[in-house]
Scaffold this motif. Structure first.
Motif, PDB file in Angstrom:
ATOM      1  N   ASN A   1       0.845  -1.027   0.016  1.00 28.12           N
ATOM      2  CA  ASN A   1      -0.187  -0.019   0.083  1.00 28.12           C
ATOM      3  C   ASN A   1       0.850   1.126  -0.080  1.00 28.12           C
ATOM      4  O   ASN A   1       0.541   2.081  -0.794  1.00 28.12           O
ATOM      5  N   SER A   2       1.883   1.289   0.914  1.00 27.41           N
ATOM      6  CA  SER A   2       2.889   2.489   0.742  1.00 27.41           C
ATOM      7  C   SER A   2       3.529   2.607  -0.567  1.00 27.41           C
ATOM      8  O   SER A   2       3.647   3.661  -0.900  1.00 27.41           O
ATOM      9  N   SER A   3       3.860   1.595  -1.094  1.00 23.30           N
ATOM     10  CA  SER A   3       4.619   1.680  -2.628  1.00 23.30           C
ATOM     11  C   SER A   3       3.488   2.223  -3.370  1.00 23.30           C
ATOM     12  O   SER A   3       3.927   2.997  -4.513  1.00 23.30           O
ATOM     13  N   ARG A   4       2.201   1.911  -3.522  1.00 22.89           N
ATOM     14  CA  ARG A   4       1.261   2.372  -4.344  1.00 22.89           C
ATOM     15  C   ARG A   4       1.183   4.062  -4.107  1.00 22.89           C
ATOM     16  O   ARG A   4       0.964   4.740  -5.256  1.00 22.89           O
ATOM     17  N   PHE A   5       1.322   4.290  -2.890  1.00 30.04           N
ATOM     18  CA  PHE A   5       0.950   5.619  -2.472  1.00 30.04           C
ATOM     19  C   PHE A   5       2.299   6.322  -2.992  1.00 30.04           C
ATOM     20  O   PHE A   5       2.061   7.425  -3.452  1.00 30.04           O
ATOM     21  N   TRP A   6       3.463   5.695  -2.804  1.00 29.66           N
ATOM     22  CA  TRP A   6       4.714   6.315  -3.244  1.00 29.66           C
ATOM     23  C   TRP A   6       4.613   6.688  -4.802  1.00 29.66           C
ATOM     24  O   TRP A   6       5.073   7.750  -5.215  1.00 29.66           O
ATOM     25  N   GLY A   7       4.197   5.665  -5.674  1.00 33.35           N
ATOM     26  CA  GLY A   7       4.063   6.048  -7.151  1.00 33.35           C
ATOM     27  C   GLY A   7       3.101   7.069  -7.436  1.00 33.35           C
ATOM     28  O   GLY A   7       3.360   7.754  -8.365  1.00 33.35           O
ATOM     29  N   ILE A   8       1.932   7.167  -6.578  1.00 36.47           N
ATOM     30  CA  ILE A   8       0.943   8.298  -6.834  1.00 36.47           C
ATOM     31  C   ILE A   8       1.681   9.741  -6.492  1.00 36.47           C
ATOM     32  O   ILE A   8       1.576  10.593  -7.336  1.00 36.47           O
ATOM     33  N   CYS A   9       2.430   9.735  -5.541  1.00 36.89           N
ATOM     34  CA  CYS A   9       3.105  10.889  -5.155  1.00 36.89           C
ATOM     35  C   CYS A   9       4.196  11.365  -6.092  1.00 36.89           C
ATOM     36  O   CYS A   9       4.136  12.425  -6.715  1.00 36.89           O
ATOM     37  N   ILE A  10       5.025  10.267  -6.479  1.00 33.19           N
ATOM     38  CA  ILE A  10       6.246  10.648  -7.461  1.00 33.19           C
ATOM     39  C   ILE A  10       5.541  11.148  -8.902  1.00 33.19           C
ATOM     40  O   ILE A  10       6.128  12.021  -9.567  1.00 33.19           O
ATOM     41  N   GLN A  11       4.246  10.639  -9.132  1.00 35.13           N
ATOM     42  CA  GLN A  11       3.717  11.112 -10.524  1.00 35.13           C
ATOM     43  C   GLN A  11       3.244  12.503 -10.340  1.00 35.13           C
ATOM     44  O   GLN A  11       3.230  13.219 -11.277  1.00 35.13           O
ATOM     45  N   GLY A  12       2.667  12.857  -9.093  1.00 37.60           N
ATOM     46  CA  GLY A  12       1.929  14.078  -8.922  1.00 37.60           C
ATOM     47  C   GLY A  12       2.959  14.792  -8.470  1.00 37.60           C
ATOM     48  O   GLY A  12       2.704  16.219  -8.889  1.00 37.60           O
ATOM     49  N   PHE A  13       4.083  14.838  -7.667  1.00 37.74           N
ATOM     50  CA  PHE A  13       4.857  15.848  -7.138  1.00 37.74           C
ATOM     51  C   PHE A  13       6.235  16.191  -7.968  1.00 37.74           C
ATOM     52  O   PHE A  13       6.511  17.316  -7.959  1.00 37.74           O
ATOM     53  N   VAL A  14       6.660  15.394  -8.468  1.00 36.00           N
ATOM     54  CA  VAL A  14       7.875  15.179  -9.293  1.00 36.00           C
ATOM     55  C   VAL A  14       7.767  15.858 -10.680  1.00 36.00           C
ATOM     56  O   VAL A  14       6.808  15.428 -11.395  1.00 36.00           O
ATOM     57  N   LEU A  15       8.534  17.152 -10.878  1.00 34.05           N
ATOM     58  CA  LEU A  15       8.156  17.804 -11.989  1.00 34.05           C
ATOM     59  C   LEU A  15       8.999  17.114 -13.170  1.00 34.05           C
ATOM     60  O   LEU A  15       8.456  17.132 -14.486  1.00 34.05           O
ATOM     61  N   ARG A  16      10.281  16.626 -12.972  1.00 32.38           N
ATOM     62  CA  ARG A  16      11.050  15.967 -14.276  1.00 32.38           C
ATOM     63  C   ARG A  16      10.637  14.473 -14.568  1.00 32.38           C
ATOM     64  O   ARG A  16      10.918  13.997 -13.492  1.00 32.38           O
ATOM     65  N   PRO A  17      10.271  13.930 -15.595  1.00 35.06           N
ATOM     66  CA  PRO A  17      10.327  12.527 -15.676  1.00 35.06           C
ATOM     67  C   PRO A  17      11.418  11.619 -15.233  1.00 35.06           C
ATOM     68  O   PRO A  17      11.416  10.698 -14.755  1.00 35.06           O
ATOM     69  N   ASP A  18      12.570  12.078 -15.572  1.00 37.42           N
ATOM     70  CA  ASP A  18      13.844  11.443 -15.199  1.00 37.42           C
ATOM     71  C   ASP A  18      14.050  11.240 -13.906  1.00 37.42           C
ATOM     72  O   ASP A  18      14.366  10.294 -13.334  1.00 37.42           O
ATOM     73  N   ASP A  19      13.487  12.306 -13.034  1.00 40.55           N
ATOM     74  CA  ASP A  19      13.727  12.020 -11.711  1.00 40.55           C
ATOM     75  C   ASP A  19      12.609  11.353 -10.982  1.00 40.55           C
ATOM     76  O   ASP A  19      12.986  10.360 -10.148  1.00 40.55           O
ATOM     77  N   ALA A  20      11.492  11.221 -11.878  1.00 47.99           N
ATOM     78  CA  ALA A  20      10.291  10.314 -11.295  1.00 47.99           C
ATOM     79  C   ALA A  20      10.957   8.754 -11.494  1.00 47.99           C
ATOM     80  O   ALA A  20      10.667   8.064 -10.581  1.00 47.99           O
ATOM     81  N   ARG A  21      11.618   8.675 -12.675  1.00 45.96           N
ATOM     82  CA  ARG A  21      12.066   7.292 -12.908  1.00 45.96           C
ATOM     83  C   ARG A  21      13.040   6.973 -11.983  1.00 45.96           C
ATOM     84  O   ARG A  21      13.057   5.729 -11.499  1.00 45.96           O
ATOM     85  N   ASP A  22      13.909   7.834 -11.513  1.00 48.58           N
ATOM     86  CA  ASP A  22      14.909   7.306 -10.693  1.00 48.58           C
ATOM     87  C   ASP A  22      14.511   7.058  -9.056  1.00 48.58           C
ATOM     88  O   ASP A  22      14.907   6.087  -8.586  1.00 48.58           O
TER      89      ASP A  22
END
Length: 335
Positions: free
Chosen positions: A83-104
């Motif tokens: 569940n925390s991992s799913r929330f982590w994915g939602i947050c990095i998709q919504g909060f992180v501005l650069r796609p490369d950072d989100a991928r990292d």
């Protein structure tokens, strides 16, 4: 984890057959002494054996409840990680501005899951996977962490510099979370995320550290050894004394029968005592195989499958379509 409807009786008997052989031998010794050598005084009142059997039932039941609770706790921990991992994915998709950072961030999270599951699969002295019955049964299913090394897995997710840093430390999962935290700070400094997002993502990291600690507690702290040894002593004391308690009872049956079994009813003590004792030793063996839910047993928490599920979902979140396939059960068992 076994995904079938039930184990076959033949599978269970094959798994416990070494105990059955031993119990038949334990039952045969007093019968030979009583019937062949003529030591007719070699009996124990059945009520004494019954009292020991009652005490043994309580302690075996206590152990099985406690070991089941360890497995249930382990399953709950990995459900929380999911569940925390799913929330982590939602947050990095919504909060992180650069796609490369989100991928990292996503790749490092998968690396953390990889390090954690390899850590949890490491053998411990008190675990039972090296016992002949369990080692033999592992041939009928797959333990992914024994097929590839952690180095091979981590190189898929980490840069060469990060991989070198991870492999030289003891607790690799914690080191990955430290890299994750440092990556978040770097993104904050470079205006890749806002301060509010940085705070929220660090809260998730804190939650992941807590879940890791809970999993490590179950892995590194065994079911108390004093309870484990007293359980084994009680079970085998009962198994050794039961045939002596049945000798006179079966000998009395000779008075009421005729035919080829006349005078030989005592020999039935061997199969009957072995059958009764097998119920106790089987419960003890089931409890022992349940007390360490990460060691790689057939009924362990499927941490590899959960990790693969998380990886697929995180890659979907960032828009990838080439997803890793889920592991398929082998003989209804998936880890």
């Amino acid at each position: 984890m076994h995904l079938g409807k039930t184990y076959k009786v033949s599978e269970f008997i094959a798994w416990t057959r070494r105990q059955i052989y031993l119990l038949l031998g334990v039952g045969a010794i007093p019968v030979v002494l009583y019937q062949v050598i003529g030591l007719r005084w070699l009996t124990i009142p059945l009520t004494v054996v019954g009292l020991l059997g009652t005490a043994t039932s309580f302690i075996v039941g206590f152990k099985n409840v406690q070991t089941y609770n360890r497995t249930a706790d382990a399953q709950q921990i990995w459900t929380s990680i999911l569940n925390s991992s799913r929330f982590w994915g939602i947050c990095i998709q919504g909060f992180v501005l650069r796609p490369d950072d989100a991928r990292d961030l996503m790749e490092r999270h998968i690396a953390w899951l990889t390090c954690l599951r390899y850590e949890l699969r490491k053998p411990m002295p008190w675990e039972s996977m090296e016992k002949a019955s369990n080692a033999e049964y592992t041939r009928s299913y797959r333990i992914p962490e024994r097929e590839t090394s952690v180095d091979e897995e981590l190189c898929k997710y980490l840069s060469e510099a990060e991989l070198r840093q991870i492999l030289k430390v003891g607790n690799q999962a914690t080191q990955v979370l430290w890299l994750q935290s440092r990556g978040l700070k770097r993104m904050l400094d470079n205006d890749g995320i806002s301060l509010t997002s940085y705070i929220e993502l660090n809260k998730i990291l804190k939650d992941l550290i807590e879940q890791q600690g809970r999993a490590e507690r179950i892995k590194n702290f065994p079911y108390p050894r004093q309870y484990a040894i007293i359980n084994t002593i009680f079970v085998w004391a009962f198994c050794a004394l039961l045939p002596f308690g049945l000798l006179k009872e079966f000998d009395l049956l000779n008075q009421g029968i005729t035919g080829f079994m006349q005078g030989s009813m005592v020999w039935l003590v061997i199969p009957f005592s072995a059958t009764i004792s097998w119920m106790y030793t089987s419960l003890e063996q089931v409890g022992e195989s349940t007390e360490n839910p990460f060691e790689g047993g057939a009924n362990d928490v499927p941490i590899t499958q959960i990790s693969r599920t998380i990886e697929r979902e995180l890659r979907e979140v960032i828009g990838e379509t080439n997803l890793p396939a889920l592991k398929q059960p082998v003989n209804h068992i998936i880890l």
